[in-house]
Design an enzyme around this catalytic site. Structure first.
Site, mmCIF file in Angstrom:
data_model
loop_
_atom_site.group_PDB
_atom_site.id
_atom_site.type_symbol
_atom_site.label_atom_id
_atom_site.label_comp_id
_atom_site.label_asym_id
_atom_site.label_seq_id
_atom_site.Cartn_x
_atom_site.Cartn_y
_atom_site.Cartn_z
ATOM 1 N N SER A 109 0.860 -1.190 0.000
ATOM 2 C CA SER A 109 0.000 0.000 0.000
ATOM 3 C C SER A 109 0.890 1.231 0.000
ATOM 4 C CB SER A 109 -0.875 0.028 1.252
ATOM 5 O OG SER A 109 -1.378 1.345 1.418
ATOM 6 N N HIS A 128 -1.342 -1.539 -4.178
ATOM 7 C CA HIS A 128 -2.598 -1.261 -3.466
ATOM 8 C C HIS A 128 -2.750 0.249 -3.294
ATOM 9 C CE1 HIS A 128 -5.917 -2.374 -0.786
ATOM 10 N NE2 HIS A 128 -5.506 -1.408 0.016
ATOM 11 N N ASP A 156 -5.004 3.203 -1.727
ATOM 12 C CA ASP A 156 -5.999 3.529 -0.702
ATOM 13 C C ASP A 156 -6.578 4.908 -0.952
ATOM 14 O OD1 ASP A 156 -5.991 1.248 1.122
ATOM 15 O OD2 ASP A 156 -3.887 1.768 1.450
ATOM 16 N N MET A 170 -9.235 7.676 0.153
ATOM 17 C CA MET A 170 -9.998 8.059 1.352
ATOM 18 C C MET A 170 -10.592 9.450 1.167
ATOM 19 S SD MET A 170 -7.254 6.930 4.221
ATOM 20 C CE MET A 170 -6.546 5.276 4.268
ATOM 21 N N HIS A 215 -8.616 0.493 -3.539
ATOM 22 C CA HIS A 215 -9.442 0.266 -2.359
ATOM 23 C C HIS A 215 -10.154 1.582 -2.064
ATOM 24 C CE1 HIS A 215 -9.400 -0.568 2.295
ATOM 25 N NE2 HIS A 215 -10.617 -0.527 1.796
ATOM 26 N N MET A 236 -12.314 3.872 -0.145
ATOM 27 C CA MET A 236 -12.932 4.145 1.164
ATOM 28 C C MET A 236 -13.667 5.466 1.038
ATOM 29 S SD MET A 236 -9.684 2.890 3.419
ATOM 30 C CE MET A 236 -8.564 2.990 2.028
ATOM 31 N N MET A 249 -10.907 -6.266 6.098
ATOM 32 C CA MET A 249 -10.153 -5.271 6.873
ATOM 33 C C MET A 249 -9.762 -5.870 8.223
ATOM 34 S SD MET A 249 -9.873 -2.813 4.826
ATOM 35 C CE MET A 249 -8.832 -1.904 5.971
ATOM 36 N N ASP A 275 -6.124 -6.672 4.793
ATOM 37 C CA ASP A 275 -5.560 -5.322 4.784
ATOM 38 C C ASP A 275 -5.584 -4.731 6.190
ATOM 39 O OD1 ASP A 275 -4.810 -2.736 4.169
ATOM 40 O OD2 ASP A 275 -6.535 -2.313 2.875
#
Ligand code: DX5
Ligand code: ZN
Length: 246
Positions: free
Chosen positions: A28, A53, A55, A57, A86, A88, A157, A193
């Site tokens: 990540s 990966h 992330d 957010m 991913h 979020m 998660m 993760d």
């Protein structure tokens, strides 16, 4: 080893008759040096990453803000490895096309991010991307029971999403074991993760995870050679638990 990790190994032995999916290490870049993101992506690629990966957010679904599709598009030329996004974010549907166009290969949304998970998965599939669903630590695997045929990947998660560097939540082990039984024979990647490093990778692999996201555990050291050693340590721990030689 804690008793939780031991229980993970025990549960895994009950479902070990299924052919495992390929072992994947997915660094990540949340834990990388953001001032040189392109260099960091190239470094983990060279160091042995299987997927990158990403992330995303939004400061709403999770209490932190990271980066969006424009940054991902800028990183795309730096590696040929799969971009494992991913999301979020909530809502996610208005942004799925932007992430597909930015070069994401896998698009994972959270089951908790909105009321229409089926619609989100339809949209991801229509964009021609691998469709993932992520489950927060408190979300039961029954949340995906009736969309299982649409899913290519489940992201469990093992921390509450939003930040890197948190402690691994051991309850993820039993959840992965149950998920492995639920997805048996379907070819669905089981990815984990949060707080993942060589210390828990073996128990996670034994429980049934085949894809391992790691931020802090990969990027510690700050050099390509340290990334190589860090990735290798996770891979060896997982491979040993799978009974595979590296
Ligand atoms: C957390 C993110 C993770 C995070 C993992 O919300 O989804 O991917 O980067 O970081 P570590 O491996 O440091 O727990
Ligand atoms: Zn993540």
């Amino acid at each position: 080893m804690s008793s939780c990790l031991e229980r993970g190994f025990q549960k895994a032995s009950m479902s070990s008759s299924f052919t495992p999916l390929p072992l994947v290490i997915a660094p990540s870049i949340l834990a990388s040096d953001f001032s040189k993101l392109g260099d960091e992506v190239r470094a983990v690629d060279k160091a042995g990453a299987d997927w990158i990966h990403l992330d995303v957010m939004d400061g709403h679904f999770v209490p932190n803000i990271s980066y969006g599709p424009d940054v991902i598009r800028a990183l795309r030329p730096h590696t040929k490895k799969a971009f494992d996004a991913h999301l979020m974010i909530s809502p996610c549907d208005p942004y799925l096309e932007a992430f597909a166009k930015a070069g994401c290969d896998h698009i994972t949304v959270h089951a908790e991010a909105g009321p229409h998970l089926h619609r989100s998965l339809q949209a991801i599939k229509a964009l021609g991307k691998k469709a993932g669903v992520s489950l927060n630590p408190s979300t039961p695997i029954s949340a995906i029971e009736y969309v299982i045929d649409m899913i290519d990947l489940v992201l469990i998660m093992s921390v509450n999403p939003g930040f890197g560097g948190q402690a691994f939540i051991p309850a993820a082990l039993g959840k992965i074991s149950d998920l492995r039984a639920m997805t048996a024979g379907r070819g669905i990647d089981i990815e984990v993760d949060g707080g993942v490093g060589p210390d828990v990778a073996g128990a996670l692999a034994a429980a049934g995870a085949n894809a391992f996201v790691a931020g802090s555990a990969v990027f510690k050291g700050g050099t390509m050679e340290s990334y190589r050693q860090n990735i290798s340590a996770i891979r060896i721990a997982a491979a040993e638990a799978r009974g595979e030689a590296i």
